[in-house]
Design a protein around this motif. Structure first.
Motif, PDB file in Angstrom:
ATOM      1  N   ILE A  19       0.902  -1.290   0.077  1.00 34.98           N
ATOM      2  CA  ILE A  19      -0.142  -0.077  -0.066  1.00 34.98           C
ATOM      3  C   ILE A  19       0.807   1.472  -0.036  1.00 34.98           C
ATOM      4  CG2 ILE A  19      -1.756   1.376   1.247  1.00 34.98           C
ATOM      5  CD1 ILE A  19      -2.636  -1.548   2.491  1.00 34.98           C
ATOM      6  N   LYS A  20       0.386   2.232  -0.823  1.00 37.46           N
ATOM      7  CA  LYS A  20       1.314   3.487  -1.190  1.00 37.46           C
ATOM      8  C   LYS A  20       0.627   4.374  -0.435  1.00 37.46           C
ATOM      9  CE  LYS A  20       3.143   6.169  -4.747  1.00 37.46           C
ATOM     10  NZ  LYS A  20       3.309   6.339  -6.381  1.00 37.46           N
ATOM     11  N   GLY A  21       1.507   5.287   0.353  1.00 33.06           N
ATOM     12  CA  GLY A  21       1.105   6.700   0.967  1.00 33.06           C
ATOM     13  C   GLY A  21       0.712   6.510   2.441  1.00 33.06           C
ATOM     14  N   MET A  22       0.861   5.640   3.034  1.00 32.99           N
ATOM     15  CA  MET A  22       0.720   5.330   4.486  1.00 32.99           C
ATOM     16  C   MET A  22       1.911   6.057   5.173  1.00 32.99           C
ATOM     17  SD  MET A  22      -0.854   1.591   5.339  1.00 32.99           S
ATOM     18  CE  MET A  22       0.516   0.939   4.924  1.00 32.99           C
ATOM     19  N   THR A  23       1.788   7.011   6.091  1.00 31.58           N
ATOM     20  CA  THR A  23       2.559   7.624   6.619  1.00 31.58           C
ATOM     21  C   THR A  23       2.721   7.871   8.218  1.00 31.58           C
ATOM     22  OG1 THR A  23       1.947   9.772   6.316  1.00 31.58           O
ATOM     23  CG2 THR A  23       3.165   9.277   4.681  1.00 31.58           C
ATOM     24  N   CYS A  24       1.706   7.456   8.795  1.00 26.53           N
ATOM     25  CA  CYS A  24       1.467   7.604  10.175  1.00 26.53           C
ATOM     26  C   CYS A  24       0.498   6.532  10.907  1.00 26.53           C
ATOM     27  CB  CYS A  24       0.941   8.977  10.490  1.00 26.53           C
ATOM     28  SG  CYS A  24      -0.859   9.179  10.011  1.00 26.53           S
ATOM     29  N   GLY A  25       0.445   6.526  12.036  1.00 24.32           N
ATOM     30  CA  GLY A  25      -0.712   5.587  12.756  1.00 24.32           C
ATOM     31  C   GLY A  25      -2.109   5.867  12.314  1.00 24.32           C
ATOM     32  N   HIS A  26      -2.566   7.093  12.024  1.00 21.60           N
ATOM     33  CA  HIS A  26      -3.826   7.172  11.452  1.00 21.60           C
ATOM     34  C   HIS A  26      -4.022   6.407   9.980  1.00 21.60           C
ATOM     35  CE1 HIS A  26      -7.680   9.033  10.697  1.00 21.60           C
ATOM     36  NE2 HIS A  26      -7.275   9.457   9.534  1.00 21.60           N
ATOM     37  N   CYS A  27      -3.023   6.587   9.483  1.00 23.90           N
ATOM     38  CA  CYS A  27      -3.139   5.612   8.225  1.00 23.90           C
ATOM     39  C   CYS A  27      -3.411   4.105   8.196  1.00 23.90           C
ATOM     40  CB  CYS A  27      -1.976   5.697   7.450  1.00 23.90           C
ATOM     41  SG  CYS A  27      -1.201   7.614   7.000  1.00 23.90           S
ATOM     42  N   VAL A  28      -2.547   3.688   9.295  1.00 22.42           N
ATOM     43  CA  VAL A  28      -2.700   2.155   9.553  1.00 22.42           C
ATOM     44  C   VAL A  28      -4.106   2.133  10.103  1.00 22.42           C
ATOM     45  CG1 VAL A  28      -2.023   0.459  11.233  1.00 22.42           C
ATOM     46  CG2 VAL A  28      -0.318   2.003  10.054  1.00 22.42           C
ATOM     47  N   SER A  29      -4.673   2.761  10.870  1.00 28.37           N
ATOM     48  CA  SER A  29      -6.001   2.754  11.426  1.00 28.37           C
ATOM     49  C   SER A  29      -7.034   2.732  10.170  1.00 28.37           C
ATOM     50  CB  SER A  29      -6.187   3.628  12.523  1.00 28.37           C
ATOM     51  OG  SER A  29      -7.798   3.554  12.803  1.00 28.37           O
ATOM     52  N   SER A  30      -6.844   3.686   9.380  1.00 26.39           N
ATOM     53  CA  SER A  30      -7.901   3.860   8.437  1.00 26.39           C
ATOM     54  C   SER A  30      -7.897   2.714   7.362  1.00 26.39           C
ATOM     55  CB  SER A  30      -7.701   4.918   7.664  1.00 26.39           C
ATOM     56  OG  SER A  30      -7.688   6.237   8.453  1.00 26.39           O
ATOM     57  N   VAL A  31      -6.897   2.211   7.046  1.00 31.04           N
ATOM     58  CA  VAL A  31      -6.617   1.041   6.028  1.00 31.04           C
ATOM     59  C   VAL A  31      -7.078  -0.016   6.788  1.00 31.04           C
ATOM     60  CG1 VAL A  31      -4.820  -0.508   4.947  1.00 31.04           C
ATOM     61  CG2 VAL A  31      -4.561   2.043   4.587  1.00 31.04           C
ATOM     62  N   GLY A  32      -6.629  -0.171   7.957  1.00 31.07           N
ATOM     63  CA  GLY A  32      -7.175  -1.590   8.781  1.00 31.07           C
ATOM     64  C   GLY A  32      -8.776  -1.421   8.934  1.00 31.07           C
ATOM     65  N   THR A  33      -9.300  -0.355   8.975  1.00 29.09           N
ATOM     66  CA  THR A  33     -10.805  -0.634   9.331  1.00 29.09           C
ATOM     67  C   THR A  33     -11.575  -0.780   7.835  1.00 29.09           C
ATOM     68  OG1 THR A  33     -10.689   1.175  10.988  1.00 29.09           O
ATOM     69  CG2 THR A  33     -12.536   0.888   9.914  1.00 29.09           C
ATOM     70  N   GLU A  34     -11.033  -0.146   6.902  1.00 30.03           N
ATOM     71  CA  GLU A  34     -11.691  -0.422   5.419  1.00 30.03           C
ATOM     72  C   GLU A  34     -11.370  -1.731   5.105  1.00 30.03           C
ATOM     73  OE1 GLU A  34     -13.783   1.410   4.018  1.00 30.03           O
ATOM     74  OE2 GLU A  34     -13.292   3.113   5.662  1.00 30.03           O
ATOM     75  N   LEU A  35     -10.109  -2.360   5.268  1.00 31.37           N
ATOM     76  CA  LEU A  35      -9.967  -3.725   4.761  1.00 31.37           C
ATOM     77  C   LEU A  35     -10.669  -4.658   5.455  1.00 31.37           C
ATOM     78  CD1 LEU A  35      -6.181  -3.847   4.026  1.00 31.37           C
ATOM     79  CD2 LEU A  35      -8.162  -4.042   2.356  1.00 31.37           C
ATOM     80  N   GLY A  36     -10.973  -4.308   7.014  1.00 29.56           N
ATOM     81  CA  GLY A  36     -11.724  -5.328   7.963  1.00 29.56           C
ATOM     82  C   GLY A  36     -13.347  -5.305   7.485  1.00 29.56           C
ATOM     83  N   ARG A  37     -13.713  -4.440   6.542  1.00 27.58           N
ATOM     84  CA  ARG A  37     -15.008  -4.115   6.109  1.00 27.58           C
ATOM     85  C   ARG A  37     -15.189  -5.251   4.670  1.00 27.58           C
ATOM     86  NH1 ARG A  37     -15.917   2.196   7.084  1.00 27.58           N
ATOM     87  NH2 ARG A  37     -16.168   1.987   9.362  1.00 27.58           N
ATOM     88  N   VAL A  38     -14.190  -5.541   4.242  1.00 27.02           N
ATOM     89  CA  VAL A  38     -14.555  -6.623   2.987  1.00 27.02           C
ATOM     90  C   VAL A  38     -14.927  -7.714   3.272  1.00 27.02           C
ATOM     91  CG1 VAL A  38     -13.149  -7.409   1.134  1.00 27.02           C
ATOM     92  CG2 VAL A  38     -12.455  -5.242   1.881  1.00 27.02           C
ATOM     93  N   PRO A  39     -16.269  -8.326   2.771  1.00 26.64           N
ATOM     94  CA  PRO A  39     -16.614  -9.370   3.168  1.00 26.64           C
ATOM     95  C   PRO A  39     -15.737 -10.608   3.061  1.00 26.64           C
ATOM     96  CG  PRO A  39     -17.987  -8.262   1.627  1.00 26.64           C
ATOM     97  CD  PRO A  39     -16.710  -7.387   1.634  1.00 26.64           C
ATOM     98  N   GLY A  40     -15.903 -11.409   4.044  1.00 28.41           N
ATOM     99  CA  GLY A  40     -15.039 -12.563   4.250  1.00 28.41           C
ATOM    100  C   GLY A  40     -13.585 -12.210   4.989  1.00 28.41           C
ATOM    101  N   VAL A  41     -13.454 -11.193   5.273  1.00 28.11           N
ATOM    102  CA  VAL A  41     -11.890 -10.905   5.788  1.00 28.11           C
ATOM    103  C   VAL A  41     -12.399 -11.091   7.253  1.00 28.11           C
ATOM    104  CG1 VAL A  41     -10.451  -8.909   6.719  1.00 28.11           C
ATOM    105  CG2 VAL A  41     -11.294  -8.949   4.450  1.00 28.11           C
ATOM    106  N   THR A  42     -11.191 -11.999   7.963  1.00 26.66           N
ATOM    107  CA  THR A  42     -11.309 -12.250   9.257  1.00 26.66           C
ATOM    108  C   THR A  42     -10.240 -11.637  10.301  1.00 26.66           C
ATOM    109  OG1 THR A  42      -9.943 -14.248   8.793  1.00 26.66           O
ATOM    110  CG2 THR A  42     -12.317 -14.492   8.841  1.00 26.66           C
ATOM    111  N   ASP A  43      -9.094 -11.129   9.711  1.00 23.27           N
ATOM    112  CA  ASP A  43      -8.121 -10.463  10.426  1.00 23.27           C
ATOM    113  C   ASP A  43      -7.378  -9.705   9.256  1.00 23.27           C
ATOM    114  OD1 ASP A  43      -6.598 -10.045  12.733  1.00 23.27           O
ATOM    115  OD2 ASP A  43      -4.784 -10.681  11.479  1.00 23.27           O
ATOM    116  N   VAL A  44      -6.832  -8.424  10.031  1.00 23.35           N
ATOM    117  CA  VAL A  44      -6.043  -7.397   8.927  1.00 23.35           C
ATOM    118  C   VAL A  44      -4.800  -6.863  10.044  1.00 23.35           C
ATOM    119  CG1 VAL A  44      -5.862  -5.175   8.018  1.00 23.35           C
ATOM    120  CG2 VAL A  44      -7.932  -6.666   7.894  1.00 23.35           C
ATOM    121  N   GLN A  45      -3.764  -7.258   9.339  1.00 22.19           N
ATOM    122  CA  GLN A  45      -2.484  -6.437  10.157  1.00 22.19           C
ATOM    123  C   GLN A  45      -1.777  -5.771   9.028  1.00 22.19           C
ATOM    124  OE1 GLN A  45      -1.747  -7.172  13.425  1.00 22.19           O
ATOM    125  NE2 GLN A  45      -3.390  -8.508  13.452  1.00 22.19           N
TER     126      GLN A  45
END
Length: 68
Positions: A8-34
């Motif tokens: 993933i391109k463009g992440m620079t901080c903890g907020h970025c990590v949180s945003s990406v993790g939240t959105e990926l976690g919403r994809v149907p079938g996803v059980t874990d995101v790191q």
């Protein structure tokens, strides 16, 4: 279970990590995101292989770019 690592391109901080993790976690079938800020990667575990377009849409929604 399927585990896939995405670059993933463009992440620079903890907020970025949180945003990406939240959105990926919403994809149907996803059980874990790191999300690894230093590596610029997200490792996603899901019940079955994910459609890359769904992953790309989630990363875009978070405001970042899926590489590849």
């Amino acid at each position: 279970m399927t585990t896939t690592t995405y670059v993933i391109k463009g992440m620079t901080c903890g907020h970025c990590v949180s945003s990406v993790g939240t959105e990926l976690g919403r994809v149907p079938g996803v059980t874990d995101v790191q999300v690894d800020l230093a590596a610029g990667e997200a490792t996603v575990t899901s019940d079955q292989p994910l459609d890359v377009q769904d992953v790309r849409a989630a990363v875009d929604e978070a405001g970042y770019e899926l590489v590849g």
